[in-house]
Write an enzyme that holds these catalytic residues in place. Sequence first.
Site, PDB file in Angstrom:
ATOM      1  CG  ASP A  82      -1.805   1.190   1.326  1.00  0.00           C
ATOM      2  OD1 ASP A  82      -2.327   1.627   0.280  1.00  0.00           O
ATOM      3  OD2 ASP A  82      -1.969   1.711   2.438  1.00  0.00           O
ATOM      4  CG  ASP A  84      -1.494   7.614   0.668  1.00  0.00           C
ATOM      5  OD1 ASP A  84      -0.577   8.427   0.535  1.00  0.00           O
ATOM      6  OD2 ASP A  84      -2.367   7.419  -0.202  1.00  0.00           O
TER       7      ASP A  84
END
Length: 319
Positions: A82, A84
């Site tokens: 991922d 953020d």
Amino acid sequence: MASSVIYSPSTAAPSSSHTKLFKICNIKQQNAKFISPSSFLGKNLAISNDLNTKKLRSMKKRSSLVNCSVSPPAPPAALLFDCDGVLVDTERDGHRVSFNDTFTERGLGVSWDVDLYGELLKIGGGKERMTAYFNQVGWPEKAPSGDAERKEFVASLHKRKTELFMALIEKKLLPLRPGAAKLIDQALAKGVKVAVCSTSNEKAVSAIVSCLLGPERAEKMQIFAGDVVPRKKPDPAIYTLASTTLGVDPASCVVVEDSAIGLAAAKAAGMKCIVTKSGYTAEEDFENADAVFDCIGDPPEERFDLDFCGSLVVKQYAS
């Protein structure tokens, strides 16, 4: 329910298994040494013992000999990050600030404080986040009334927000989280496919990868982000797309996430998932994670490495 490894560096101590290992491997200290939890995790321990029972009972006699060797497991086929909260802790002082600056520029009279934005993060995707918020509290006076027009209005806000966010990244005001670059380098060196799978805008994710990880890493990584799939996390679509595009079995992939919705997406895609908690997600439920850490970590405070990721895949195929 999946079993999880939960590690807190401030409180963790070697487990009973590590203690036993210490006792075994230190029968003759010049031939073996204690393997710390951070380096032991993710490695298959092979112990060859040429002692008979009587000799074990007389360990005090220096004729005893135990050979300990550590054989790392095969790495995963793909490592999927991922963005953020995993590569960079961007949400509070990056995305939230950029949303608020956009609202101010447009004169909307809207401001998201730290706590409110934490609640909004439960909704995957910036455009979806704004739409849900406006639907709940009421649309700004300057917003159009028709559904199609409102969709365009939100898209224009998100476009400007992305521009402001990218400016923050290009100025390198938001640093990489500890260990992110290290783990990517380990994977690339072993020929592991590396990708970033995010609900954020593709331009914003590309800016993070190229500006903060550098062009040499960026050219070896694939990015799956934004509207590349019709349904955002917790839907598994983005991870399913990544495994299909990369040509790898989902069961051989390891995902690094920081949120409950990202964890749900990874598990629904049939992948192993390690959670590295971020500022906004520390209190979320990660019961189904395969491991939970506060970060990836760089030496000497490394929490896990590529070998640990490989051990999760080996465990899956062995179970």
